[in-house]
Design a protein around this motif. Structure first.
Motif, PDB file in Angstrom:
ATOM      1  N   CYS A   1     -16.833 -31.141  -6.821  1.00 31.26           N
ATOM      2  CA  CYS A   1     -16.705 -29.833  -7.488  1.00 31.26           C
ATOM      3  C   CYS A   1     -15.316 -29.211  -7.403  1.00 31.26           C
ATOM      4  CB  CYS A   1     -17.736 -28.859  -6.924  1.00 31.26           C
ATOM      5  SG  CYS A   1     -17.393 -28.305  -5.238  1.00 31.26           S
TER       6      CYS A   1
ATOM      7  N   ASP B   1     -22.370 -30.789 -16.644  1.00 32.28           N
ATOM      8  CA  ASP B   1     -23.169 -29.898 -15.792  1.00 32.28           C
ATOM      9  C   ASP B   1     -22.299 -29.294 -14.692  1.00 32.28           C
ATOM     10  OD1 ASP B   1     -25.497 -30.541 -17.217  1.00 32.28           O
ATOM     11  OD2 ASP B   1     -26.083 -32.109 -15.795  1.00 32.28           O
TER      12      ASP B   1
ATOM     13  N   ASN C   1     -19.991 -26.560 -15.996  1.00 33.96           N
ATOM     14  CA  ASN C   1     -20.725 -25.300 -16.184  1.00 33.96           C
ATOM     15  C   ASN C   1     -21.032 -24.634 -14.848  1.00 33.96           C
ATOM     16  OD1 ASN C   1     -20.773 -25.439 -18.996  1.00 33.96           O
ATOM     17  ND2 ASN C   1     -22.600 -26.718 -18.993  1.00 33.96           N
ATOM     18  N   ASN C   2     -21.398 -25.433 -13.865  1.00 38.24           N
ATOM     19  CA  ASN C   2     -21.701 -24.908 -12.535  1.00 38.24           C
ATOM     20  C   ASN C   2     -20.465 -24.248 -11.913  1.00 38.24           C
ATOM     21  OD1 ASN C   2     -23.419 -24.588 -10.195  1.00 38.24           O
ATOM     22  ND2 ASN C   2     -22.233 -26.227  -9.257  1.00 38.24           N
TER      23      ASN C   2
ATOM     24  N   LYS D   1     -17.808 -23.067 -13.469  1.00 34.39           N
ATOM     25  CA  LYS D   1     -17.505 -21.837 -14.228  1.00 34.39           C
ATOM     26  C   LYS D   1     -18.395 -20.686 -13.778  1.00 34.39           C
ATOM     27  CE  LYS D   1     -16.053 -24.000 -18.551  1.00 34.39           C
ATOM     28  NZ  LYS D   1     -16.456 -24.271 -19.940  1.00 34.39           N
ATOM     29  N   ASN D   2     -19.696 -20.944 -13.686  1.00 34.90           N
ATOM     30  CA  ASN D   2     -20.644 -19.896 -13.307  1.00 34.90           C
ATOM     31  C   ASN D   2     -20.389 -19.372 -11.899  1.00 34.90           C
ATOM     32  OD1 ASN D   2     -21.938 -20.018 -15.780  1.00 34.90           O
ATOM     33  ND2 ASN D   2     -23.449 -21.503 -15.076  1.00 34.90           N
ATOM     34  N   GLN D   3     -20.150 -20.271 -10.947  1.00 34.99           N
ATOM     35  CA  GLN D   3     -19.909 -19.842  -9.569  1.00 34.99           C
ATOM     36  C   GLN D   3     -18.621 -19.033  -9.455  1.00 34.99           C
ATOM     37  OE1 GLN D   3     -22.135 -20.054  -7.129  1.00 34.99           O
ATOM     38  NE2 GLN D   3     -23.475 -21.084  -8.582  1.00 34.99           N
TER      39      GLN D   3
ATOM     40  N   LYS E   1     -17.175 -17.302 -11.874  1.00 26.52           N
ATOM     41  CA  LYS E   1     -17.359 -16.009 -12.556  1.00 26.52           C
ATOM     42  C   LYS E   1     -18.085 -15.030 -11.644  1.00 26.52           C
ATOM     43  CE  LYS E   1     -17.023 -17.535 -17.303  1.00 26.52           C
ATOM     44  NZ  LYS E   1     -17.686 -17.915 -18.539  1.00 26.52           N
ATOM     45  N   LYS E   2     -19.056 -15.537 -10.863  1.00 30.84           N
ATOM     46  CA  LYS E   2     -19.772 -14.675  -9.905  1.00 30.84           C
ATOM     47  C   LYS E   2     -18.798 -14.089  -8.887  1.00 30.84           C
ATOM     48  CE  LYS E   2     -24.223 -17.040  -9.964  1.00 30.84           C
ATOM     49  NZ  LYS E   2     -25.101 -17.935  -9.189  1.00 30.84           N
TER      50      LYS E   2
ATOM     51  N   GLU F   1     -15.874 -13.296  -9.602  1.00 33.13           N
ATOM     52  CA  GLU F   1     -14.971 -12.478 -10.418  1.00 33.13           C
ATOM     53  C   GLU F   1     -13.538 -12.982 -10.391  1.00 33.13           C
ATOM     54  OE1 GLU F   1     -15.553  -8.333  -9.437  1.00 33.13           O
ATOM     55  OE2 GLU F   1     -17.694  -8.446  -9.874  1.00 33.13           O
TER      56      GLU F   1
ATOM     57  N   GLU G   1      -9.931 -15.832 -15.441  1.00 34.25           N
ATOM     58  CA  GLU G   1     -10.260 -16.922 -16.373  1.00 34.25           C
ATOM     59  C   GLU G   1      -9.279 -18.097 -16.257  1.00 34.25           C
ATOM     60  OE1 GLU G   1     -12.757 -18.806 -18.728  1.00 34.25           O
ATOM     61  OE2 GLU G   1     -13.140 -16.721 -18.182  1.00 34.25           O
TER      62      GLU G   1
ATOM     63  N   ILE H   1     -10.311 -20.186 -13.314  1.00 37.37           N
ATOM     64  CA  ILE H   1     -11.541 -20.918 -13.646  1.00 37.37           C
ATOM     65  C   ILE H   1     -11.213 -22.137 -14.501  1.00 37.37           C
ATOM     66  CG2 ILE H   1     -13.731 -20.781 -14.890  1.00 37.37           C
ATOM     67  CD1 ILE H   1     -13.836 -17.776 -14.046  1.00 37.37           C
TER      68      ILE H   1
END
Length: 86
Positions: free
Chosen positions: A10, A51, A54-55, A57-59, A61-62, A64, A67, A70
């Motif tokens: 990751c 996958d 996406n994971n 990116k989501n983590q 973004k949480k 903050e 961009e 990310i």
């Protein structure tokens, strides 16, 4: 620039023993984090690169994060050991 050890699944920095995954023999992994790898196997072996992107990116973004950071993190994923052969 300091050469940091990162998870080869990751991209998360492996900067403390607490975030490192474990091998079958119980030793800490120097290649994978505890979120991706435990007891010598991947926690989600069917996960593909998309996958993981996406994971990540989501983590992030949480948390903050910006961009740019990310996108930079997502861009390194294909070069990591877990995804190179795919």
């Amino acid at each position: 620039m300091e050469n940091k050890i990162i998870c080869q699944s990751c991209g998360m920095p492996l900067d403390t023993e607490a975030v490192k995954g474990t091998e079958k023999n119980g030793l800490k992994s120097n290649e994978y984090c505890k979120y991706c790898y435990e007891d010598g196997t991947f926690k989600n072996p069917k996960m593909n690169l998309e996958d993981m992107e996406n994971n990540v990116k989501n983590q992030m973004k949480k948390l903050e994060l910006h961009e740019y950071a990310i996108q930079k993190a997502v861009n390194i994923l294909p070069a990591l050991k877990r995804w190179k052969s795919n």
